[in-house]
Design an enzyme around this catalytic site. Structure first.
Site, short mmCIF file in Angstrom:
data_model
loop_
_atom_site.label_atom_id
_atom_site.label_comp_id
_atom_site.label_asym_id
_atom_site.label_seq_id
_atom_site.Cartn_x
_atom_site.Cartn_y
_atom_site.Cartn_z
N LYS A 6 0.82 -1.22 0.00
CA LYS A 6 0.00 0.00 0.00
C LYS A 6 0.85 1.26 0.00
O LYS A 6 0.47 2.26 -0.59
CB LYS A 6 -1.00 0.02 1.15
CG LYS A 6 -0.44 -0.23 2.55
CD LYS A 6 -0.44 -1.67 2.90
CE LYS A 6 0.44 -1.98 4.07
NZ LYS A 6 -0.33 -2.39 5.23
N GLY A 32 1.35 -10.20 14.10
CA GLY A 32 1.63 -9.98 12.67
C GLY A 32 0.66 -9.00 12.02
O GLY A 32 0.52 -8.99 10.80
N LYS A 34 -4.31 3.60 2.00
CA LYS A 34 -5.40 2.72 1.56
C LYS A 34 -6.57 3.54 1.02
O LYS A 34 -7.18 3.20 0.01
CB LYS A 34 -5.83 1.82 2.72
CG LYS A 34 -4.74 0.81 3.11
CD LYS A 34 -5.03 0.16 4.44
CE LYS A 34 -4.01 -0.90 4.81
NZ LYS A 34 -4.12 -1.35 6.19
N1 HSE Z 1 -0.46 -3.03 9.24
C1 HSE Z 1 -1.64 -3.17 8.49
C2 HSE Z 1 -2.85 -3.03 9.39
C3 HSE Z 1 -1.64 -4.51 7.81
O1 HSE Z 1 -2.67 -3.13 10.61
O2 HSE Z 1 -3.96 -2.81 8.90
C4 HSE Z 1 -2.72 -4.68 6.77
O3 HSE Z 1 -2.57 -3.74 5.73
#
Ligand code: HSE
Length: 325
Positions: free
Chosen positions: A97, A179, A197
């Protein structure tokens, strides 16, 4: 079975592994991972049957590789690999992104200039098929507003602070462990990740490039336990809300913490979940909800892009672009 298409995979971190696990569950899909390029060859890894290299050109110069899947963290290296892949006629899937959000003018150029196709569902909303929906299903609808929760980590942090009285730091460490967070988690909590986004959705909704420099962006780091307690006492929740409004003359975008009430469609979107509501003139409001971060949901969006590529799909956005600054 058709001759399988060969994939060159860049990156084998959270999303790369998630994609690999998802792909293994579809043995009849006519696509195989041919080579994986990683930064560190010395790290122990799952995927013992895979061929790993640390030389990007082994993938990019391999004429047998049809599809590059780019799932690395570094936006500058990613852009180099993606551009080279297009030059040598490969299709590309990305989840980056930051690279896409920062390079929308170039992305637009790639869509219109190359026969190769470029899909990036996993870059927005994790497992939610939102780019495909805005670009494809809603392409002839006039979108007037997009509003949502577009960052799983910050939503996870705010939810743990609200429901379990966790500190910001404890919730962020847990989001990293699970993660959800970026390698640089300040992108998550500052609202910048959600802004990239939103800019990608704006591009697909309107065919216009909006730089996040024009967005109003506010971090969740300024949200205190007291703010959350006050909201809770009134039956409300604090959420990091991304909003895009289209007027006759401009597109106004913001990403900032808001106190929202139980009648708000984003109220029940907790933990790493994301949601996007898309308001259209013809068919009204569409609300998409699902897991916005994590290996398997995000890896499944990459797999869906792969299936669409194999079906011959490409984005429609290049047909609706009016002006690109
Ligand atoms: N770091 C991003 C989030 C991962 O927490 O939304 C998904 O794009």
């Amino acid at each position: 079975m058709k001759t399988p298409k060969k994939i060159g995979l860049f990156g084998f971190g959270t999303v790369g592994k998630g994609f690999y696990e998802n792909l293994k569950k579809h043995p009849n899909l006519p696509a195989i991972i041919s080579k994986v390029c990683v930064k560190r060859l010395d790290l122990p890894r799952i995927g013992h049957e895979l061929y790993f290299t640390d030389n990007p050109d082994e993938l990019l110069d391999d004429h047998e590789i049809d599809i590059i899947i780019e799932l690395i963290d570094d936006p500058i290296a990613a852009k180099t690999y993606v551009e080279k892949a297009f030059l040598v006629g490969k299709d590309v899937i990305s989840a980056n992104k930051k690279m896409i959000g920062e390079s929308l003018n170039d992305v637009h150029g790639w869509h219109v200039s190359y026969d190769s196709r470029f899909l990036y569902e996993a870059a927005v909303g994790g497992g939610i098929p939102i780019v495909h929906s805005v670009d494809g299903f809603l392409r002839d609808q006039e979108v007037t507003e997009i509003r949502g929760i577009l960052n799983g980590s910050s939503n996870y942090i705010l939810t743990q602070m609200q429901q379990n009285n966790w500190s910001f730091d404890k919730a962020l460490s847990d989001a990293q462990l699970k993660g959800f967070a970026e390698r640089n988690p300040s992108l998550d909590v500052s609202g910048i990740d959600a802004s990239y986004k939103l800019s990608i959705l704006a591009y697909h909704a309107f065919g216009e490039v909006s730089s996040i420099k024009s967005f109003e962006i506010e971090s969740i780091e300024g949200v205190t336990k007291e703010d959350i307690k006050r909201a809770k006492a009134k039956g409300r929740k604090v959420k990091l809300v991304a909003t895009l409004k289209k007027t006759d003359h401009e597109i106004i975008c913001s990403v900032k913490p808001e106190s929202i009430g139980p009648n708000d469609e984003l109220y029940s979107v907790d933990f790493e979940n994301n949601a996007v509501s898309v308001e259209t003139l013809i068919s009204g409001r569409h609300v998409f909800m699902g897991k916005g971060a994590g290996a398997l949901p995000t890896g499944s969006a990459v797999l869906e892009d792969l299936k669409r590529l194999l079906d011959g799909y490409s984005y429609q956005v290049s047909k609706k672009v009016k002006t690109v600054a």
